[in-house]
Design an enzyme around this catalytic site. Structure first.
Site, mmCIF file in Angstrom:
data_model
loop_
_atom_site.group_PDB
_atom_site.id
_atom_site.type_symbol
_atom_site.label_atom_id
_atom_site.label_comp_id
_atom_site.label_asym_id
_atom_site.label_seq_id
_atom_site.Cartn_x
_atom_site.Cartn_y
_atom_site.Cartn_z
ATOM 1 N N GLU A 94 3.973 -6.477 -1.475
ATOM 2 C CA GLU A 94 2.793 -6.853 -0.693
ATOM 3 C C GLU A 94 1.527 -6.888 -1.551
ATOM 4 O O GLU A 94 1.252 -5.949 -2.304
ATOM 5 C CB GLU A 94 2.575 -5.849 0.443
ATOM 6 C CG GLU A 94 1.369 -6.171 1.315
ATOM 7 C CD GLU A 94 1.011 -5.050 2.298
ATOM 8 O OE1 GLU A 94 0.862 -5.334 3.481
ATOM 9 O OE2 GLU A 94 0.863 -3.888 1.860
ATOM 10 N N LYS A 153 -7.473 12.079 11.537
ATOM 11 C CA LYS A 153 -8.158 12.126 10.247
ATOM 12 C C LYS A 153 -8.827 10.759 10.133
ATOM 13 O O LYS A 153 -8.148 9.741 9.973
ATOM 14 C CB LYS A 153 -7.139 12.367 9.133
ATOM 15 C CG LYS A 153 -7.757 12.688 7.784
ATOM 16 C CD LYS A 153 -7.967 11.451 6.968
ATOM 17 C CE LYS A 153 -8.524 11.785 5.590
ATOM 18 N NZ LYS A 153 -8.930 10.567 4.878
ATOM 19 N N CYS A 170 -1.602 -6.472 8.527
ATOM 20 C CA CYS A 170 -0.253 -6.044 8.097
ATOM 21 C C CYS A 170 0.776 -7.144 8.319
ATOM 22 O O CYS A 170 1.841 -7.125 7.705
ATOM 23 C CB CYS A 170 0.146 -4.764 8.802
ATOM 24 S SG CYS A 170 -0.622 -4.521 10.377
ATOM 25 N N GLY A 180 -1.269 2.425 6.639
ATOM 26 C CA GLY A 180 -1.996 2.310 5.380
ATOM 27 C C GLY A 180 -1.058 1.890 4.271
ATOM 28 O O GLY A 180 -0.109 1.140 4.492
ATOM 29 N N GLU A 217 3.387 3.129 9.063
ATOM 30 C CA GLU A 217 3.489 1.679 8.947
ATOM 31 C C GLU A 217 2.811 1.321 7.639
ATOM 32 O O GLU A 217 1.637 1.624 7.451
ATOM 33 C CB GLU A 217 2.777 1.036 10.154
ATOM 34 C CG GLU A 217 3.122 -0.411 10.334
ATOM 35 C CD GLU A 217 1.895 -1.258 10.243
ATOM 36 O OE1 GLU A 217 1.099 -1.260 11.179
ATOM 37 O OE2 GLU A 217 1.733 -1.909 9.196
#
Ligand code: NAP
Length: 523
Positions: A394, A184, A302, A241, A265
């Site tokens: 985050e 996707k 990340c 994401g 993740e």
């Protein structure tokens, strides 16, 4: 190769029938042609049926052919030349050197998985030979190998348009395992996705593989992703994401009549622990490295160092002064999308609105669209320990929070309340900080997938020993990694063969070992 706005379903170009979206140049706000009409569940169904039809022949490919396919994908990506780099620059705002480096990493990753396929250790072949004379019961001949799990849905990440997207680590490891892949595409870089998708499709054709080995679908809004994850022929999901997105996909996968694994993740603040002797020896130098790691790629990594933990001292003050100077001097840089920029601004505003948080400095602002203005914040360890969820959440972008501890015991308490992380970093002086390091390491092993010393967490090597994973919320499954060759394990499952005649056994466990794979044998 050129882009057309089509989805790639097997070897067929298919134009969607849902709302048309376009990529946007985040540096200018300009929409980029062509338009991409979103797909529907029936497009997902067509891709999933093809993937299912391809599975039997693809998983039976001998190592040499599968490895050649992975290498061919890399060659086809390189053959896209500047067309790919220029489109990715326009769609992401990332600079050319970063994207050229990422392309190299993507191709190296494919080549590394090709070598893994050839080496054969991933089969995990084990043989317990029969012991017919064993008393009181004879033992059967039992042989085990791993097989691919089935068609895998991959969600391309926004922040690595090449290395974590259409031909990124999830796709490379699933294809290496023998699983067909349906990607996707991330709506922020559809043109880049289409180009890379066409490169994979050309490799499928060049290797004479079933067309269903690879498909690429598009759509904005969650419908197409949900259709993919809930399709009965999809057997696993790879995702990079947001925590919200990852959790939504985990819920959808778990609610299926046949639940499937989601390897997501999601979020990590990547704490950096400053040991006292290291600060004494080189506080300003550590600050320099930290700022470089924090502001690179507008902090959209990340593994960005979003937390720094030190013990209040003149040396910590030196670190903070140097970091403040570095961040204050940092230029604004373009973020990937308006949505990610907005989420960054909201995240910094939320933190700076808390009474416990002190703003040490901000980077330079800019009037251009979607600019990341770095943020260096601070709070006390007491405040952090009281509410680690809120202060340790985050903020995706160049924002970091310095946590001031009263003493070593409080630093250990901060480590204990951390959520799961991709990484934890120690700035240390070997020998001098030994006791504190020895106390921290067992705590950090339970918190993070990778622990590093005297470096910074950004920059993830693609190699055999790498772990880019960690306990929730860093990932949905702490037993795996999404970078490095161990990533192949996510898409495999073991099968044991008991007393099956040799002529019917698969190659990795046949007596003659025709593929020469490493095996654990027990006679
Ligand atoms: P995202 O919103 O999680 O989207 C990632 C992909 O998942 C997109 O293709 C999205 O497509 C799809 N998706 C999201 N929610 C879904 C749902 N409920 N059902 C089905 N599909 C869904 O991530 P993003 O767009 O890359 O960035 C947004 C935020 O994610 C960032 O601000 C940052 O906080 C975080 N992020 C973290 C990392 C990391 O490595 N930790 C990396 C990138 C982003 P649709 O929206 O079209 O459904």
């Amino acid at each position: 190769m050129h882009i057309t706005g089509a989805m790639l379903i097997g070897q067929t170009d298919v134009t969607g029938t849902e709302a048309v979206f376009q990529a946007v140049d985040p540096a200018t706000g300009a929409a980029l042609d062509p338009g991409y009409a979103g797909g529907t569940p029936s497009h997902v169904d067509a891709a999933a049926r093809l993937a299912d039809a391809a599975f039997a022949s693809y998983r039976a490919t001998p190592p040499a052919q599968r490895a050649a396919f992975l290498r061919e994908i890399g060659s086809q990506i390189m053959a896209l030349g500047d067309t790919l780099i220029e489109r990715a620059m326009a769609e992401t705002g990332l600079p050319r050197p970063r994207l050229e480096g990422e392309r190299g990493r993507t191709v190296n990753q494919l080549n590394l998985f090709a070598a893994v396929v050839e080496a054969g250790g991933w089969h995990g072949a084990r043989i317990d030979h029969a012991q017919p004379e064993r008393k009181p019961m004879p033992r059967s001949d039992i042989r085990m190998r791993h097989i691919p799990i089935g068609p895998v849905a991959v969600f391309g990440a926004s922040n690595f348009p090449l290395a974590f997207s259409v031909a990124g680590g999830d796709t490379a490891s699933a294809l290496a395992a023998g699983s067909p892949v349906i990607v996707k595409g991330h709506p922020a870089h559809p043109g880049t996705s289409e180009l890379v998708g066409r490169a994979i499709r050309a490799a499928v054709q060049a290797q004479g593989l079933h067309e269903g080995v690879f498909s690429l679908v598009f759509g904005v809004g969650n419908d197409i992703g949900q259709a993919l994850v809930t399709h009965p022929l999809i057997k696993a999901v790879g995702f990079t994401g947001s925590r919200t997105g990852g959790l939504a996909l985990m819920r959808a996968a778990a609610a299926r009549p046949e639940p499937i694994p989601v390897f997501a993740e999601m979020s990590s603040t990547n704490p950096v622990f400053l040991m006292p002797a290291a600060l004494k020896a080189r506080a300003a130098a550590i600050a320099g490295g930290f700022v470089t790691s924090l502001v690179g790629s507008a902090g959209q990594l990340c593994t960005n160092p979003g937390l720094v933990i030190g013990i209040a001292s003149p040396e910590l003050d030196t670190f903070i002064a140097a970091a403040r100077e570095g961040v204050a001097g940092s230029g604004a840089s373009t973020m990937l999308t308006a949505g990610i920029h907005q989420a960054y601004e909201d995240g910094v505003r939320r933190l700076t609105g808390l009474s416990e948080v002190e703003v040490l400095t901000r980077g330079n602002p800019s009037d251009a669209p979607n600019q990341c203005q770095a943020a260096l914040l601070a709070c006390s360890a007491e405040a952090f320990i009281r509410d680690p969820q809120s202060l340790g959440h985050e903020v995706f972008g160049a924002s970091s929070l310095v946590v001031r501890c009263a003493d070593e015991a409080q630093m250990l308490d901060v480590a204990r309340v951390l959520e799961g992380q991709l990484t934890a970093t120690l700035q240390l002086e070997a020998g001098q900080d030994a006791d504190l390091v020895s106390a921290l390491l067992p705590i950090l092993e339970l918190k993070a997938g990778r622990i590093l010393a005297n470096g910074f967490p950004t920059g993830v090597e693609v190699c055999h020993a790498m772990v880019h994973g960690g306990p929730f919320p860093a990932t949905s499954d702490a037993r795996s990694t999404s970078v490095g060759t161990l990533a192949i394990q996510r898409f495999l499952r073991p099968v044991a063969y008991q007393d099956i005649p040799d002529s019917h056994l698969p190659e990795p466990v046949q007596a003659a070992n025709p593929w020469n794979v490493p095996r654990m044998e027990n006679r």
